[in-house]
Design an enzyme around this catalytic site. Structure first.
Site, PDB file in Angstrom:
ATOM      1  CG  HIS A  34      -1.670   1.284   1.385  1.00 37.36           C
ATOM      2  ND1 HIS A  34      -1.235   2.276   2.237  1.00 37.36           N
ATOM      3  CD2 HIS A  34      -2.791   1.757   0.791  1.00 37.36           C
ATOM      4  CE1 HIS A  34      -2.069   3.300   2.166  1.00 37.36           C
ATOM      5  NE2 HIS A  34      -3.007   3.018   1.303  1.00 37.36           N
ATOM      6  CD  GLU A  37      -2.735   1.589  -3.307  1.00 38.66           C
ATOM      7  OE1 GLU A  37      -3.376   2.648  -3.381  1.00 38.66           O
ATOM      8  OE2 GLU A  37      -3.145   0.583  -2.705  1.00 38.66           O
ATOM      9  CG  HIS A  38       0.582   6.682  -0.722  1.00 37.18           C
ATOM     10  ND1 HIS A  38      -0.129   7.777  -0.297  1.00 37.18           N
ATOM     11  CD2 HIS A  38      -0.121   5.599  -0.293  1.00 37.18           C
ATOM     12  CE1 HIS A  38      -1.209   7.382   0.347  1.00 37.18           C
ATOM     13  NE2 HIS A  38      -1.225   6.061   0.376  1.00 37.18           N
ATOM     14  CD  GLU A 114      -4.578   5.682   2.800  1.00 33.65           C
ATOM     15  OE1 GLU A 114      -5.280   4.900   2.138  1.00 33.65           O
ATOM     16  OE2 GLU A 114      -3.442   6.049   2.442  1.00 33.65           O
TER      17      GLU A 114
END
Length: 411
Positions: A34, A37-38, A114
């Site tokens: 994840h 992803e950034h 997040e």
């Protein structure tokens, strides 16, 4: 390379699917997929982050990614004439990112924000708590996003090694749906990813990944929320189990719609909760079947009692023929209506290839639903719903002892 021509549209949805998800991370890598992803969108050897954004905005395209427990997808949605650009950008970010130290630190703060947002959402917290409770120390029990501790401790080297070691072309599937020509898109993908004309995936993740650890019965996450949030469930089927269509019918009839037994019993007849539904999750070697309900804290005990009664009743007696017929009709409609756009069709292509190594036509999928019988549903319900229940609760309770008596016999 998988494509589907969709008549009457002028767009194309494209995805680079990677057979790597959060379950493939070591504990010190928890949340790495994840996190990437950034980072992969923050710049490549050929493009800056701003350049990537400007190129896609200039053609009105969408560019994004998502991570799940067993796969990751980087995708774009563009006009048909902009497919070459979209594939070039996707391949560039997936294979040629820079992962600059400054960007790692910048996005670390974003990922931590997040996680904080998740902590403010009781339903998100509940899902993660349930997985942790039912899967224990197995990687499926870890949150996809990672933890505050793992993200704070993640080094640039750890992220880089995970990316370079796992995001390899044999693990990739390129899927596209819309107004396209297969040969043209396949050639573009081969050129962009530097591989042959057909990208060969490593194959579906095998079943039987080892015995899961013993699960807990009850878990509580104290949260100063207005509602109590409950997930009550059991181990389900893995995705290779041939009874998955039967489970889909059982799920639809139990808690999949307004006429479902749980919705009628919990909300319509008793008014105990605004939202109540059932869900299934099927992984390569494990699965879950669960029921969610959100209610006033003082009504949690009654909700638990009603849900348990419904599950016990279906375990003992199955479903009525009319319930099965109605559930099958709901699934047929949902299957077809859910594929009315190019993005949904692209997702179906990518997931099917990674999960099963083959494509199943809509006709075949509908036939599998039609073939389900009430006896099959009853047999599966008796097997699954008679198991010991696992419960996860998020709400304004200080300790497990404060939970209603209907949950105490699970502990």
């Amino acid at each position: 390379m998988l494509t589907e021509q969709v008549p009457g549209v002028r767009s194309v949805a494209l995805g680079v699917w990677i057979a790597i998800g959060s379950r493939d991370e070591r504990p010190d890598q928890a949340g790495a997929a994840h996190y990437l992803e950034h980072l992969l969108f923050k710049g490549t050897g050929r493009r800056t982050a701003q350049g990537i954004a400007e190129e896609m905005d200039a053609v009105g395209g969408e560019l994004n990614a998502f991570t799940a427990k067993e796969h990751t997808c980087y995708y774009a949605h563009v006009l048909d004439e902009d497919v070459p650009l979209a594939l070039d950008v996707l391949a560039d970010v997936v294979t040629n990112a820079e992962l600059a130290h400054t960007d790692v630190e910048l996005e670390r703060g974003v990922v931590l924000e997040e996680i904080a947002m998740r902590d403010d959402d009781p339903e998100d917290l509940l899902g993660e708590l349930f997985d942790e409770t039912i899967f224990g120390t197995h990687p499926l029990g870890r949150p996809v996003i990672g933890s505050e501790e793992s993200i704070r401790g993640m080094s640039r080297e750890t992220l880089h090694d995970f990316w370079r070691g796992e995001y390899t072309t044999p693990r990739m599937v390129v899927a596209a749906a819309g107004n396209l020509d297969h040969g043209h898109v396949a050639d573009l993908a081969a050129k962009a990813l530097g591989d042959g004309p057909e990208l060969a995936p490593v194959g579906p993740r095998p079943a039987g990944g080892g015995r899961l650890p013993a699960r807990k019965a009850l878990a509580l996450r104290t949260d100063d929320s207005e509602q109590a949030h409950l997930l009550l469930g059991v181990p389900g089927l893995d995705r290779h189990d041939p009874r998955r269509p039967v489970l889909a019918v059982l799920n639809a009839a139990l808690g999949g719609g307004l006429s479902s037994r749980l919705f009628q019993q919990v909300r319509e007849q008793r008014g105990l909760a605004y939202q109540v539904y059932s869900a299934q999750a099927c992984y390569a070697d494990a699965g879950t079947f669960s029921v969610y309900a959100g209610c006033a804290p003082e009504r949690l005990g009654e909700v638990v009692a009603v849900v348990r009664d419904v599950l016990a009743g279906v375990a003992a007696d199955g479903l009525t023929e009319s319930e099965v017929v109605r559930a099958k009709g709901s699934l047929r409609g949902g299957t077809v209506l859910g594929l009315e756009d190019t993005a949904s069709r692209m997702n179906r292509l990518g997931r099917s290839e990674l999960d099963h190594g083959r494509q199943r036509s809509i006709t075949e999928s509908l036939a599998r639903i039609d073939a389900v019988t009430p006896v099959q549903v009853a047999d599966l319900a008796a097997e699954l719903l008679a198991q010991d229940l696992t419960a996860a609760v998020v709400g304004p309770y200080d300790a497990v002892d404060d939970l209603p008596a209907a949950l105490h016999d699970l502990a």
